[in-house]
Design an enzyme around this catalytic site. Structure first.
Site, PDB file in Angstrom:
ATOM      1  N   TYR A 158      43.714  60.209   6.979  1.00 19.05           N
ATOM      2  CA  TYR A 158      43.538  61.536   6.382  1.00 19.05           C
ATOM      3  C   TYR A 158      42.160  61.590   5.715  1.00 19.05           C
ATOM      4  O   TYR A 158      41.166  61.228   6.321  1.00 19.05           O
ATOM      5  CB  TYR A 158      44.702  61.824   5.419  1.00 19.05           C
ATOM      6  CG  TYR A 158      44.860  63.292   5.117  1.00 19.05           C
ATOM      7  CD1 TYR A 158      45.036  64.214   6.150  1.00 19.05           C
ATOM      8  CD2 TYR A 158      44.819  63.767   3.818  1.00 19.05           C
ATOM      9  CE1 TYR A 158      45.174  65.571   5.897  1.00 19.05           C
ATOM     10  CE2 TYR A 158      44.955  65.120   3.544  1.00 19.05           C
ATOM     11  CZ  TYR A 158      45.128  66.020   4.587  1.00 19.05           C
ATOM     12  OH  TYR A 158      45.255  67.351   4.335  1.00 19.05           O
ATOM     13  N   LYS A 185      66.049  67.885  26.373  1.00 14.00           N
ATOM     14  CA  LYS A 185      64.948  67.896  27.349  1.00 14.00           C
ATOM     15  C   LYS A 185      63.811  67.011  26.846  1.00 14.00           C
ATOM     16  O   LYS A 185      63.182  66.280  27.622  1.00 14.00           O
ATOM     17  CB  LYS A 185      64.463  69.329  27.545  1.00 14.00           C
ATOM     18  CG  LYS A 185      63.582  69.534  28.775  1.00 14.00           C
ATOM     19  CD  LYS A 185      64.371  69.304  30.046  1.00 14.00           C
ATOM     20  CE  LYS A 185      63.552  69.621  31.288  1.00 14.00           C
ATOM     21  NZ  LYS A 185      63.569  71.039  31.640  1.00 14.00           N
TER      22      LYS A 185
END
Length: 760
Positions: free
Chosen positions: A39, A94
């Site tokens: 970060y 899925k």
């Protein structure tokens, strides 16, 4: 779905962390320095690079391997319009398939809108996040416009799998069926029953392959779609032709192919009998096809028949396509999935079917005769070659058609990378479960009145993995069954209190077997009150095929009884305990983890040979490392010396085994380091998948660390070396552990006992 299946399904989705997918960090993050790179301030650098060149997002972010599965829940499975949030479990499912079959990461996104413009605008706004968009469960005709406009307006692959997945898989099956019956695609007459998204897409792809429009009749719920019929939408109008046929029955007369994407039982035998010679019938309604398999096959001997079901030959299943199509598209940073890429996937599937079928696929389906023919016109979903055939074909088509941003220079290296990405053994337990279901065996459970056993047996019966036999008090078992609302159809219970004749038979047989081994008749009678002895005698007498125990029993007590009753294989001096560890890197086999506490060189030889045999039975080529705290003669005392002696013997007596040692764990798992430091080793450039520990302490501790700290699935212990399948669970085992061990007991019982390697 019955009550038992409903309860299991709900428990499956709710247990532990709710849902089926999670986000996992891919970079180090344990130190302040790591976080400063992940970060602020380090993250600014890739941001600035992407600002200068947007394509660098593929280099510095997860975009290159990230697909969005997006739905508004208007056509969820066979459930219809149930809403966006209700369809979320399907979208997660899925995502799971994308990950396990092609290592593609997924965010599922459910859009709460039926407005086509809002749907499209939302997808466009979020599209920079993703490398591809998989549209799912959107009703027709809106799905056509949504996909068309998104393909036009986005520069990443977009595919509505409900349309194109079925089209690609069924088209491959059609090509192979025509090769078998000798017909030409430009002369066949095709009848399509159903006019939804999948049917329209199939018809379009069939036309692209050569089926003539005038030779194709499409039917919907109102009958034949013919020129001039009122009320047709644009998609149906595309397939309206001049024909006198008005019903499905009339359309089928003389037809060469029937494609059903409609409703169950709409076909009868007489309708198939009216078709042309060597008819092709793809009855793809799910879960029940337009005509049952038995009726279709009975209707005429020259039929080539396919369904969407896994329990019959020729399953047309979308999982054969979408994971690998997106894999290929992502790997060349494709701007779209175009017709060339779909056709490439179709031809790749068709060609793969004609290649010799690997032994692991034959084993998974328990059918040594699988080969290109009327009962095999499409690859099996568990064929591990799919990713290395379809993804490269799609990637190459993307490059040649000009939609790829990057090119692949070395295609052999790319195929190797695909196989390594997945690991050849990634689907081991799915493969073994499938094999078990082809020929279930009688497995006796010594601890039949335990709730974990009963919950496992419920799943075993539901999956049809085995024919369980429970030893225990019948009243106690039935009380637990009612208390926990378990559905256990056709359950076999052996209640010792009610089976005195059998107990007497087992007692006498055991006494005769052990009377010259220090057992007197009174002891035999006392021991036969123990359900472990009863179960083992059932297996030994041939009344059961395998044995499971250990939830509440001491491991070594049961092992001792198993060796006394079942006995060791003729050439085995020792039994061996093995665990299987699966993780993202692959599948690993560890031994000895349960049996031999202070093995000699002779014992280590036996452990290695039995483990080698066992790994081969999983259709994995063993690469075996004998581990210790030193490397190749660095120390000469203690376990290194025993391992060195064992390795010398193994190299001399078993040249076919790829084995070496002693080596530390870091050397065993770091191929490059081993190759650089110890190039003389036969394992120098190999990836080790089988670890032999120097003693039980190290094996048990390593296994415990993997269980508690690692992101690993542990299967076992698998007991090796006995004459018949016996598996002893460890205390604290889960229901899933029991199911897995039962599966392995069944597959063990299915095979003929391997020829003993009598050099032990």
């Amino acid at each position: 779905m019955n009550n038992m299946d409903k309860k299991q399904a709900l428990h499956y989705h709710a247990m532990g962390r709710p849902g089926k997918i999670e986000v996992v960090p891919t970079k180090p993050h344990s130190t302040q320095y790591d976080l400063s790179l992940a970060y602020s301030p380090g993250v600014a650098e890739p941001c600035l690079e992407i600002q200068k060149n947007q394509i660098d997002a593929y280099k510095y972010t997860a975009k290159s391997n990230l697909v969005a599965v997006i739905s508004n829940g208007t056509a969820v499975l066979g459930l219809g319009d149930i809403g966006a949030l209700s369809g979320k479990p399907v979208m997660e499912g899925k995502g799971l398939l994308f990950k396990i079959f092609a290592d593609i990461d997924v965010f599922d996104i459910e859009l709460d809108t039926k407005d086509v413009d809002k749907f499209i605008e939302t997808v466009k706004m979020i599209s920079p996040t993703f490398g591809g968009i998989n549209l799912e469960d959107i009703k027709a005709p809106e799905c056509f416009e949504i996909e068309r406009r998104l393909k036009e307006e986005l520069d990443i692959p977009v595919m509505h799998d409900d349309q194109h997945g079925t089209a690609i898989i069924s088209a491959a099956g059609l090509l192979n069926a025509l090769e078998l019956n000798g017909k030409k695609i430009d002369t066949i007459r095709v009848v399509v029953n159903g006019a939804g998204a999948a049917a329209i897409s199939c018809a379009r792809l069939y036309k692209a392959l050569g089926v003539k429009k005038e030779n194709m009749i499409m039917c919907d719920s109102k009958g034949v779609i013919y020129t001039g019929r009122a009320g047709l939408n644009a998609e149906k109008e595309e397939f309206a032709i001049e024909t006198s046929a008005r019903t499905l029955t009339e359309a089928l007369v003389g037809a060469d192919m029937f494609l059903g994407l409609s409703v169950a039982d709409i076909l009868c035998e007489e309708m198939i009998q009216s078709m042309a010679k060597d008819p092709i019938v793809f009855a793809l309604a799910n879960p029940n096809p337009e005509i049952g398999y038995e009726k279709a096959i009975h209707s005429r001997p020259d039929i080539i028949f396919a369904t969407g079901r896994s329990d019959y030959p020729n399953q047309i299943n979308n999982v054969l396509g979408f994971p690998y199509i997106f894999r290929g598209a992502l790997d060349v940073q494709a701007r779209s999935i175009n017709e060339e890429m779909k056709l490439a996937a179709t031809y790749a599937l068709a060609e793969l079917t004609k290649e010799p079928v690997p032994e692991n696929v034959k084993m998974a389906y328990n059918d040594p005769s699988i080969a290109f023919g009327r009962n095999y016109i499409i690859p099996k979903p568990l064929d591990t070659r799919l990713i290395s055939r379809i993804a490269p074909a799609v990637a190459k088509a993307a490059i040649e058609s000009g939609v790829a941003r990057t090119e692949i220079e070395d295609w052999d290296a790319y195929r190797d990378q695909l196989e390594k990405r997945m690991g050849q053994d990634e689907r081991l337990m799915r493969r073994m479960t499938r094999k078990a279901k082809t020929n279930p065996k009688r497995i006796v459970f010594a601890e039949g009145a335990d709730i974990k056993t009963l919950m496992a047996v419920q799943e075993i019966l539901s999956e049809k993995i085995a024919h369980p036999v429970l030893i225990g008090n019948k009243t106690e078992i039935e009380t637990l069954q009612k208390q926990y609302k378990l559905e256990l159809p056709e359950l076999t219970i052996f209640d010792p209190a009610k089976e005195t004749n059998k107990i007497n038979q087992y007692t006498q047989a055991y006494y005769e077997k052990r009377q010259r081994k220090g057992i007197i008749l009174e002891q035999a009678k006392e021991l036969m009150k123990n359900p472990n002895f009863i179960g083992l005698m059932m297996v030994e007498s041939g009344e059961a095929d395998g044995f499971i125990s250990g939830i509440h029993s001491n491991y070594h007590d049961v092992l001792r009884a198993a060796k006394d009753i079942i006995g060791l294989r003729a050439c085995c001096k020792y039994a061996v305990g093995m665990h299987i560890v699966t993780n993202k890197k692959g599948t690993y086999f560890l031994a000895d983890t349960t049996v031999n506490s202070h093995p000699s060189a002779d014992t280590l030889e036996c452990v290695t040979v039995l483990t080698y045999e066992a790994v081969k039975q999983f259709n994995v080529e063993p690469v075996v490392a004998l581990t210790s705290y030193s490397n190749f003669g660095e120390y000469r005392l203690g376990s290194p010396a025993q391992i060195q002696e064992a390795v010398d013997t193994l190299h001399r007596k078993y040249p076919e085994i790829l084995v070496d040692g002693e080596m530390s764990a870091s050397i065993a798992f770091k191929t490059e380091l081993r190759q650089a430091r110890f190039p003389f080793s036969p394992l120098a450039d190999k990836d080790v998948n089988t670890i032999i520990f120097p003693n039980l302490s190290s094996g048990s501790i390593a296994l415990g660390v993997l269980q508690e700290l690692g992101n690993n699935e542990i299967i076992g212990p698998v007991l090796l070396g006995l004459n018949k399948p016996v598996h002893i669970l460890q205390m604290g085992c889960s229901v899933r552990d029991i199911v897995y061990m039962t599966t392995l007991a069944v597959t063990d019982a299915q095979k003929e006992m391997p020829v003993d390697m009598c050099r032990i």
